[in-house]
Every structure is written in C-alpha cells, then in structure tokens.
Design a protein around this motif. Structure first.
Motif, mmCIF file in Angstrom:
data_model
loop_
_atom_site.group_PDB
_atom_site.id
_atom_site.type_symbol
_atom_site.label_atom_id
_atom_site.label_comp_id
_atom_site.label_asym_id
_atom_site.label_seq_id
_atom_site.Cartn_x
_atom_site.Cartn_y
_atom_site.Cartn_z
ATOM 1 N N TYR A 147 0.828 -1.209 0.000
ATOM 2 C CA TYR A 147 0.000 0.000 0.000
ATOM 3 C C TYR A 147 0.864 1.261 0.000
ATOM 4 N N ASP A 159 -4.879 4.177 2.233
ATOM 5 C CA ASP A 159 -4.145 3.009 2.711
ATOM 6 C C ASP A 159 -5.040 2.186 3.648
ATOM 7 N N TYR A 160 -5.696 1.172 3.087
ATOM 8 C CA TYR A 160 -6.591 0.349 3.901
ATOM 9 C C TYR A 160 -5.830 -0.614 4.806
ATOM 10 N N SER A 161 -4.560 -0.857 4.508
ATOM 11 C CA SER A 161 -3.787 -1.756 5.365
ATOM 12 C C SER A 161 -3.519 -1.124 6.725
#
Length: 362
Positions: A147, A159-161
């Motif tokens: 990401y 940034d979904y992480s």
C-alpha cells in the motif's frame, strides 16, 4: 434522479454476473467521417455488485479524479511492480522468501483491482489463511509495504492496510523450557524419524528454527566444518557457526550440492516454517514430550551457560549484539576460540534443572 451532465453514468449489464453494475465516464467522442455522426466513448471506472456501490465509486472518482487506466491494476500487478523494486534493496534473500511465502496465501485477491480492495478483503484473506501467526503477521507486513508503494505511485488514494491491526498471540518468553538431556538422548535414537535431524542440528548450533530452514547448501563448509547462516538482526545475519563434532554426520547426510537448501522439503524446495512446525510436533509426540521449535535454541544457550561458555563468544555464535566495546571493536579472536566454545556443548549425563530463560536470549 438523473445524474448531472458530465458526471458519468451507472448501468446494469445483462446476464448473471457477480458484479453487474458498471460505473463509467465519458472519455471523448468519435465522429464518423462519412455521416458526421458523433459517437460517445467511455472509460470504465469499475464493476460492482450493487448500484449503490457503483454510484459511490463514481462519486469518489468525481471528488478525486484519477487516471482510470490505473483502476484496472490488480493486487497481483502491484505485487509484481513492488517486489521488483523492494527485493533489489535487500542484503540477502531471506526476507524476500518470507514475503514470497506470505504472498502465496493472498491468492483470493490476486485478480482484484487494488482500488477496489477494502479492509474486509485484507482481513478476510489473513483470517482464512491456514497458517501460523508468524506467516499471518508477514502477510500484514506485505500489505503495509504494497500500500505504501501504491500510494506513492498514485495507484490508490487510501491506505486500507493501516486501518486494521493483525493481532498475534503474545509469547511468554519466560515459559520457554529447554530440552532435558534425556530428551536429547531420545532424539538421537530417533534420527530416522521426520525432522529429528533438524531438531538435533538446532540444539547443537543455536540457530533459530527459521534460520535452520534457510541454510543454503553452498554456505556449508565440510572441509573446515563451519556454516554461514542466520538472519533477523545485523549481528545475526550471515554469521559463521562451527559444526559440533556430534552433528557432523547429520550435516554430511543432508549435504547435497544439487539442493539449494541443506534441509529442503520432499520436493527439494524451501521447507516453510508451518511445515516444519507440524512435523516438529509429531517428533515431540513420538518421544512423549511437549516443546516448541524455538526451545531447541534455548537448549543450546542454556547448555552453553551451564558449561560457562564465554559470554561474548556465545553472543557471536547465536547472533546477538556484543555491547562490550573492547570485545566488539578491539578484540580479534582466532576461529579456534569459537570451535572450542561450541565443543563445550554436551547433553550426556543426568538432566539439569534450568531456571527460566532471560528474554535477551530469545
């Protein structure tokens, strides 16, 4: 309600589809040179399971326009681009192998466009992976790095992480229990069973389980009886460890120049930690005891302490940083000092009652 002019459109495709709703934007016009009739051209933003999700994707695009061609870049595409750059920066192949192993468990999202991934996808892949906590943590680290790369290259804008934490069971290092002398003696009687040789190798070298798996055959010196290996820390990476006389037959039996690794799996490839851990448990069951793979390393260190091995030599052998400036900077030891230190290791005689191990020696 009718969408505003120039906003884009959402429509449902025919047939049975998992994602039947398409969001698209006008990309220009083609004019027929003979009739002069213009035909509208479209660029697809994405395909979605519901109309509401397609509308939301269209709204997201209009609020923050991006190169629509980027929207087709999949998770697998990003991994390919990221890994080519990232692996070239690594000092050795050990970290690369661990990320490659983690990537294999991400197959359910290989073909998903990176822009379409959400926390539920990432967390779901980790939860569904039939692997240990160490590999799941590595998967989370992989997502973080990918990401970061995708954000830098404008492939995604969020940034979904970073929106979830992979919880790993906390290890109580004080509960590490070294092997008893009698258990090591049982292992010698069981050499032909499973990964027994690898366990014996660990209790006579002090290598971490992951380090044992990554020992390359080319780094085994049978002429001078030493092995270059190790990872995790600067002090631990590529250290030289003498091969104890007791395990020289084991090293000789497993040494095969045609194999990349000293202890490969049945296919001649890298044995994963999860494969090793499962086989380790079978050996423990056979001798009627319970240990973790890491306790073989604790056994070596406990034995070394018992026989009063020089502390700085011990740290150098097991890959821990030496804090004594005189020792680290000004002292130059002959290799025979290390060989003499390793030769102190012995599991003959009665069992020794060890106290708990300091976390420093993990």
């Amino acid at each position: 309600m009718r969408l505003p002019n120039g906003y884009g459109s959402v429509h449902k495709l025919s047939g049975k589809r998992r994602n039947p709703w398409r969001a698209r934007k006008t990309a220009g016009w083609d004019v027929d040179p003979e009739s002069g009739i213009p035909t509208q051209k479209y660029e697809t933003i994405g395909y979605y399971p519901t109309r509401q999700e397609a509308l939301q994707a269209l709204a997201d695009y209009n609020s923050n326009p991006y190169d629509i061609s980027v929207s087709s870049i999949t998770f697998s595409d990003v991994y390919s681009m990221w890994s080519k750059e990232y692996y070239a920066t690594l000092k050795n192949d050990s970290s690369a192998r661990s990320y490659k192993a983690a990537y294999k468990y991400c197959e359910p999202i290989y073909a998903v466009p990176m822009r379409d991934l959400r926390v539920t996808h990432l967390q779901g892949v980790i939860n569904d992976a039939d692997v240990g906590e160490a590999t799941k943590s590595r998967m989370k680290s992989l997502f973080n790095l990918m990401y970061k790369y995708a954000m830098t290259h404008d492939i995604v804008n969020k940034d979904y992480s970073a929106l979830f934490v992979q919880k790993v069971g906390k290890r109580d290092k004080s509960q590490r229990v070294p092997f008893k002398n009698s258990e090591v003696q049982q292992l010698w009687k069981l050499r032909s069973f499973g990964v027994t040789d690898m366990i014996l190798f660990s209790v006579y070298t002090g290598f971490r389980p992951s380090e044992v798996l990554l020992i390359e055959t080319k780094n085994v010196d049978l002429a001078r009886w030493r092995i270059k290996g190790g990872m995790k820390t600067e002090a631990g990476t590529d250290r030289m460890v003498p091969i104890h006389p007791m395990i020289r037959p084991i090293v000789q039996d497993h040494y095969n120049p045609e194999n990349e690794f000293l202890f490969p799996n049945e296919q001649g490839q890298l044995m994963t930690y999860d494969q090793y851990r499962g086989r380790f448990k079978k050996v423990m069951s056979r001798i009627g005891t319970v240990h973790t793979p890491h306790e073989a390393r604790h056994t070596f260190i406990s034995c070394a302490k018992h026989y009063k091995m020089d502390n700085n030599l011990l740290k150098a052998i097991v890959g821990h940083k030496i804090t004594d400036i005189t020792e680290e900077v000004y002292t130059h030891r002959p290799y025979s000092d290390y060989e003499g230190a390793v030769s102190l290791i012995s599991y003959d005689g009665a069992d020794i009652e060890y106290e708990s191990i300091d976390a420093e020696w993990d």
